[in-house]
Design an enzyme around this catalytic site. Sequence first.
Site, mmCIF file in Angstrom:
data_model
loop_
_atom_site.group_PDB
_atom_site.id
_atom_site.type_symbol
_atom_site.label_atom_id
_atom_site.label_comp_id
_atom_site.label_asym_id
_atom_site.label_seq_id
_atom_site.Cartn_x
_atom_site.Cartn_y
_atom_site.Cartn_z
ATOM 1 N N HIS A 95 52.115 -46.870 -5.667
ATOM 2 C CA HIS A 95 52.191 -48.018 -4.495
ATOM 3 C C HIS A 95 52.849 -47.020 -3.265
ATOM 4 C CE1 HIS A 95 51.565 -51.879 -3.393
ATOM 5 N NE2 HIS A 95 52.515 -51.629 -2.312
ATOM 6 N N ASP A 174 54.056 -63.277 -3.527
ATOM 7 C CA ASP A 174 53.867 -62.118 -2.727
ATOM 8 C C ASP A 174 52.423 -62.350 -2.029
ATOM 9 O OD1 ASP A 174 54.392 -59.492 -1.187
ATOM 10 O OD2 ASP A 174 52.722 -58.880 -2.609
ATOM 11 N N ARG A 181 53.433 -62.599 6.404
ATOM 12 C CA ARG A 181 54.146 -61.605 7.333
ATOM 13 C C ARG A 181 53.326 -60.832 7.990
ATOM 14 N NH1 ARG A 181 55.871 -58.055 2.890
ATOM 15 N NH2 ARG A 181 56.900 -56.794 4.323
ATOM 16 N N SER A 196 58.239 -57.242 -1.825
ATOM 17 C CA SER A 196 56.845 -57.510 -1.845
ATOM 18 C C SER A 196 56.114 -56.240 -3.060
ATOM 19 C CB SER A 196 56.039 -57.212 -0.380
ATOM 20 O OG SER A 196 54.895 -56.986 -0.566
ATOM 21 N N LYS A 200 55.200 -56.997 -7.358
ATOM 22 C CA LYS A 200 53.693 -56.738 -7.799
ATOM 23 C C LYS A 200 53.815 -55.841 -9.017
ATOM 24 C CE LYS A 200 52.042 -55.757 -3.635
ATOM 25 N NZ LYS A 200 52.054 -56.227 -2.324
HETATM 26 N N1 URA Z 1 53.215 -52.681 0.888
HETATM 27 C C1 URA Z 1 53.297 -54.210 0.253
HETATM 28 O O1 URA Z 1 52.902 -54.358 -0.839
HETATM 29 N N2 URA Z 1 54.177 -54.813 0.766
HETATM 30 C C2 URA Z 1 54.655 -54.520 1.896
HETATM 31 O O2 URA Z 1 55.485 -55.449 2.419
HETATM 32 C C3 URA Z 1 54.674 -53.289 2.530
HETATM 33 C C4 URA Z 1 53.724 -52.444 2.260
#
Ligand code: URA
Length: 447
Positions: A95, A174, A181, A196, A200
Amino acid sequence: MDRTQENRTSHRPLRAVDIIIKKRDGLALSREEIEYFVNGYTAGDIPDYQTSALLMAIVLKDMDDREATDLTLAMAHSGEILDLTPIIGKTVDKHSTGGVGDKTTLVVEPLVAACGLKVAKMSGRGLGFSGGTLDKLESIPGYRVDLSQKEFLDQVSRIGIVLTGQSADMAPADGKLYALRDVTGTVQSIPLIAASVMSKKIAAGAHTIVLDVKTGNGAFMETLEEARKLSILMVSIVRLSGRKVVALLSDMNQPLGCAVGNALEIAEALETLRGAGPKDFHEHCLVVGAHLLKASGKVSSLGEGRTMAETALQNGSALEKFRMLVQAQGGDVRVIDDLNLLPKAPVIKTLTTVQVGWIAGIHAREIGETVIALGGGRAKKTDSIDHSVGIVVHAKVGDHLNAGDALLTIHAKNSVDFELAQERALAAITWRDKKTDPLPLFYGVIE
Ligand code: URA
């Protein structure tokens, strides 16, 4: 009782407004308050306007590590937590915390899947100036990003890779918070980003996670110090959930690769999967891939991981995995062999340099924002995006250019947009008349 004490000593039922006031005044929220807010917002009982106010209070007043961990767990538990082990064995995920031109997932996930790892990934949409994997994938006609949990599981077992959006079943908090956001100026916050990303990851059940934490002017964490802090927080949250994790601190002071914009980034990812991508991006993918292969136990050293990743690019198996992915998720696989089938902007013009010198800077955020202004990202939650627009930056920091060399190609929906983008993008590039060093790709690893 002074104002900072109001509502804190009473035992009356929790109310969103009291929680907002408490955070506004810089106090730590309890786990109960965090869960109340997350569950209320997910269920639609707490409206966007109150949630925006709380998010802004968190951006301004911060959260401590205990609050960030509680927020992550509340968000992860807003839906189902998958335990994939009994069904498909151990899965991996990577990620990125978000950057400009960051299309790494599109290359690295098929790459490691081709090496035998199982990739179960839920991605996000564009956030602020940074692009999102889902928006990029939707440039491929027909590609579905709304798989159900059953489809998600079936697909990983069948082809070893899934790249979808958050389903209503997994970390739905999220999904909603992320979209809010994006349009309320509340992205830049270490606890919000950590929660966030990690909610996930926890919900999707991966056992090994490589975090690509960006730092620089095109990242949410501009300084290395902030990026390090975010990495340490995320690593400790993942550890609590008993998974393996590595965070790489990577540069985002210039776009990664050359292409910025949804369809353009799909094209560049496909070129990279064919072994013909920009040098910096190709190298970035090999390093991230090698870390995933090592962290998952597939290989015992980074060197071995790198060789395995290089082989998967050279022998075409990574590209074939991407083809399987697109096919499984309903996309038009012809795109893979014919990039002309991707959305194309009506105005495409290349700007050449009029000067001789070294490129000293390519302001990544400014390039990202210019692409958003071209229509490649959103200003409001409900905005649709234009997948065809974007910018290809032909040079990297440290390159020496001569007059007449290609500098930028702008893909716009009309000539007015083209003119505006041209002015902004040219201003984002700085020059030197002396030799300039290239930027590093990575600054460190946190394990
Ligand atoms: N990637 C994400 O999944 N969430 C964020 O807040 C920033 C980057």
